[in-house]
Design a protein around this motif. Structure first.
Motif, PDB file in Angstrom:
ATOM      1  N   THR A 136       0.835  -1.185   0.000  1.00 37.71           N
ATOM      2  CA  THR A 136       0.000   0.000   0.000  1.00 37.71           C
ATOM      3  C   THR A 136       0.870   1.235   0.000  1.00 37.71           C
ATOM      4  OG1 THR A 136      -1.681  -1.169   1.262  1.00 37.71           O
ATOM      5  CG2 THR A 136      -1.834   1.227   1.210  1.00 37.71           C
ATOM      6  N   LYS A 169      -1.872  -3.089  13.310  1.00 33.25           N
ATOM      7  CA  LYS A 169      -2.805  -2.478  12.367  1.00 33.25           C
ATOM      8  C   LYS A 169      -4.208  -3.054  12.559  1.00 33.25           C
ATOM      9  CE  LYS A 169      -0.705  -3.587   8.540  1.00 33.25           C
ATOM     10  NZ  LYS A 169      -0.437  -3.637   7.076  1.00 33.25           N
ATOM     11  N   LYS A 178       5.680   3.526   5.577  1.00 33.68           N
ATOM     12  CA  LYS A 178       5.110   4.786   5.116  1.00 33.68           C
ATOM     13  C   LYS A 178       3.947   5.171   6.020  1.00 33.68           C
ATOM     14  CE  LYS A 178       6.258   4.496   0.239  1.00 33.68           C
ATOM     15  NZ  LYS A 178       5.677   4.524  -1.120  1.00 33.68           N
ATOM     16  N   LEU A 179       4.190   6.072   6.922  1.00 33.17           N
ATOM     17  CA  LEU A 179       3.160   6.561   7.824  1.00 33.17           C
ATOM     18  C   LEU A 179       3.172   8.079   7.817  1.00 33.17           C
ATOM     19  CD1 LEU A 179       3.711   4.263  10.943  1.00 33.17           C
ATOM     20  CD2 LEU A 179       2.170   3.893   9.025  1.00 33.17           C
ATOM     21  N   THR A 180       2.027   8.658   8.105  1.00 29.13           N
ATOM     22  CA  THR A 180       1.939  10.102   8.262  1.00 29.13           C
ATOM     23  C   THR A 180       1.587  10.403   9.707  1.00 29.13           C
ATOM     24  OG1 THR A 180       1.205  10.430   5.976  1.00 29.13           O
ATOM     25  CG2 THR A 180       0.774  12.209   7.527  1.00 29.13           C
ATOM     26  N   VAL A 205       1.640   4.808   0.949  1.00 27.88           N
ATOM     27  CA  VAL A 205       1.257   5.820   1.916  1.00 27.88           C
ATOM     28  C   VAL A 205       2.457   6.713   2.154  1.00 27.88           C
ATOM     29  CG1 VAL A 205       0.270   6.225   4.190  1.00 27.88           C
ATOM     30  CG2 VAL A 205      -0.095   4.031   3.075  1.00 27.88           C
ATOM     31  N   ALA A 215      -1.370   6.773  13.677  1.00 33.58           N
ATOM     32  CA  ALA A 215      -1.475   7.112  12.261  1.00 33.58           C
ATOM     33  C   ALA A 215      -2.697   6.441  11.658  1.00 33.58           C
ATOM     34  CB  ALA A 215      -0.217   6.688  11.498  1.00 33.58           C
ATOM     35  N   ARG A 216      -3.097   6.986  10.502  1.00 31.92           N
ATOM     36  CA  ARG A 216      -4.235   6.437   9.768  1.00 31.92           C
ATOM     37  C   ARG A 216      -3.976   6.573   8.276  1.00 31.92           C
ATOM     38  NH1 ARG A 216     -10.588   8.580   9.863  1.00 31.92           N
ATOM     39  NH2 ARG A 216     -11.416   6.934   8.477  1.00 31.92           N
ATOM     40  N   ASN A 217      -4.381   5.551   7.519  1.00 30.34           N
ATOM     41  CA  ASN A 217      -4.366   5.603   6.063  1.00 30.34           C
ATOM     42  C   ASN A 217      -5.675   5.020   5.568  1.00 30.34           C
ATOM     43  OD1 ASN A 217      -3.626   5.717   3.313  1.00 30.34           O
ATOM     44  ND2 ASN A 217      -2.988   3.570   3.415  1.00 30.34           N
ATOM     45  N   THR A 232      -7.388   2.106   7.530  1.00 28.85           N
ATOM     46  CA  THR A 232      -6.385   1.366   8.296  1.00 28.85           C
ATOM     47  C   THR A 232      -5.766   2.272   9.361  1.00 28.85           C
ATOM     48  OG1 THR A 232      -5.849  -0.041   6.410  1.00 28.85           O
ATOM     49  CG2 THR A 232      -4.247   0.046   8.195  1.00 28.85           C
ATOM     50  N   TYR A 233      -5.808   1.813  10.597  1.00 28.27           N
ATOM     51  CA  TYR A 233      -5.223   2.551  11.721  1.00 28.27           C
ATOM     52  C   TYR A 233      -3.970   1.835  12.196  1.00 28.27           C
ATOM     53  CZ  TYR A 233      -9.424   5.426  12.152  1.00 28.27           C
ATOM     54  OH  TYR A 233     -10.442   6.329  11.926  1.00 28.27           O
ATOM     55  N   TYR A 234      -3.022   2.620  12.708  1.00 29.13           N
ATOM     56  CA  TYR A 234      -1.751   2.095  13.186  1.00 29.13           C
ATOM     57  C   TYR A 234      -1.591   2.431  14.665  1.00 29.13           C
ATOM     58  CZ  TYR A 234      -0.869   1.734   8.198  1.00 29.13           C
ATOM     59  OH  TYR A 234      -0.970   1.428   6.860  1.00 29.13           O
TER      60      TYR A 234
END
Length: 325
Positions: free
Chosen positions: A14, A136, A264-266, A16, A70-72, A75-77
């Motif tokens: 994925t 996740k 890859k996280l924001t 991100v 984090a979130r994409n 999907t939550y981290y």
């Protein structure tokens, strides 16, 4: 003004963007009640799914804590301590502030848990690397994400708060979240070779709070709690210091490890969203109390894996079935 760095890699296929944002100027301090409200919305319970009869059979079961970072999309981290999710190839649950329990399938989807260290010894006596892991889960609901602070700016004497879900002193099925105030006593550099611990703080913690967030006075995440005060020969950094201090891992090291792993996280930059504080103030009673944790984490795993391999059925009571959509 912020510092940002961007990596281009993929996490489980994925795309991100990883954007690490660290403020150069301190945000405005919040009241203790406001930081507690933030903690109430972002702290989670993580536990292995129970099967019917597990509790009656007195099988060992040790829920831990974590924090959404984090979130994409859906999907939550969640960041937690590695030792909270040491058992692999099972189904875990993540309980969020709305009372929902979200499935984490580690049997057919092992990338749902990403370790940042490795336990060594027959019983995991030491950890090579960091006592950290990412968990996740998937949900179409909106959950607040903790603001990432810069732990490299913290100094001894700074006020910090720890949020987590301790085990009760008795065998009660009821759980309540605790929010503990204290001060940083020492920052160790380099971090310990056993688990990467570097924060020592005066906060009194209890079993079950491992993996929970450490917040600064601005409500920013600056660490992950890992171990309580030393007991005998068990200590995290220094035997003498550990006698009167708990310990954790700086968020700075977590962010660096995310880069090293190519994830890859924001991360959310300061300041804390006032809406998160307001929601925490309003919904604290529901968010901070689990009336029966055994019921909340009892899953029909066979039906779950057959009908909902990626989760999404919600928590199940004993004997209930998971019906897929």
């Amino acid at each position: 003004m912020i510092f940002s760095s961007q990596l281009s890699a993929s996490l489980a296929g994925t795309a991100v963007a990883l954007i690490v944002m660290i403020p150069l100027m301190a945000a405005q301090a919040l009241t203790k009640e406001q930081v507690d409200a933030v903690a109430s919305q972002t702290t989670v319970v993580i536990a292995q799914g129970l099967q019917k009869g597990d509790i009656e059979a007195r099988q060992e079961w040790n829920p831990g804590s974590g924090v959404i970072v984090a979130r994409n999309g859906n999907t939550y981290y969640v960041v937690t301590a590695l030792h909270v999710v040491r058992t692999r190839e099972v189904v875990y649950g993540v309980r969020t502030s709305d009372g929902e329990v979200h499935f984490v399938d580690d049997t057919t989807m092992p990338d749902n848990i990403i370790p940042f260290g490795e336990e060594e010894g027959e019983f995991g006596e030491t950890i090579d690397g960091f006592d950290l892991a990412i968990v996740k889960f998937t949900s179409d609901r909106d959950y607040p994400v903790a603001v990432m602070g810069n732990s490299a700016q913290m100094e001894a004497g700074a006020q910090v708060y720890i949020s987590g879900w301790p085990n009760p002193e008795d065998e009660s099925a009821r759980r309540t979240r605790e929010f503990v105030e204290g001060q940083i006593r020492k920052i160790v550099n380099p971090p310990s070779t056993d688990g990467g611990y570097s924060l020592l703080y005066s906060n009194e913690t209890r079993r079950g709070m491992s993996g929970g967030p450490v917040f600064n006075a601005e409500g920013e995440l600056i660490g992950i709690h890992g171990r309580g005060r030393s007991q005998g020969e068990e200590f995290c950094v220094d035997p003498e210091l550990s006698e009167s201090n708990s310990c954790g891992i700086q968020s700075f090291h977590f962010v660096r490890q995310v880069e090293v792993e190519g994830l890859k996280l924001t991360f959310k930059a300061p300041p804390v969203d006032p809406d998160t504080i307001a929601a925490g103030m309003e919904n604290r009673e529901r968010a901070d109390t689990i009336e029966d944790i055994y019921e909340a984490f009892t899953f029909d795993v066979r039906s779950l894996l057959r009908d909902q391999p990626s989760g999404g059925c919600g928590s199940l009571l004993l004997g209930d079935e998971c019906e897929g959509n």
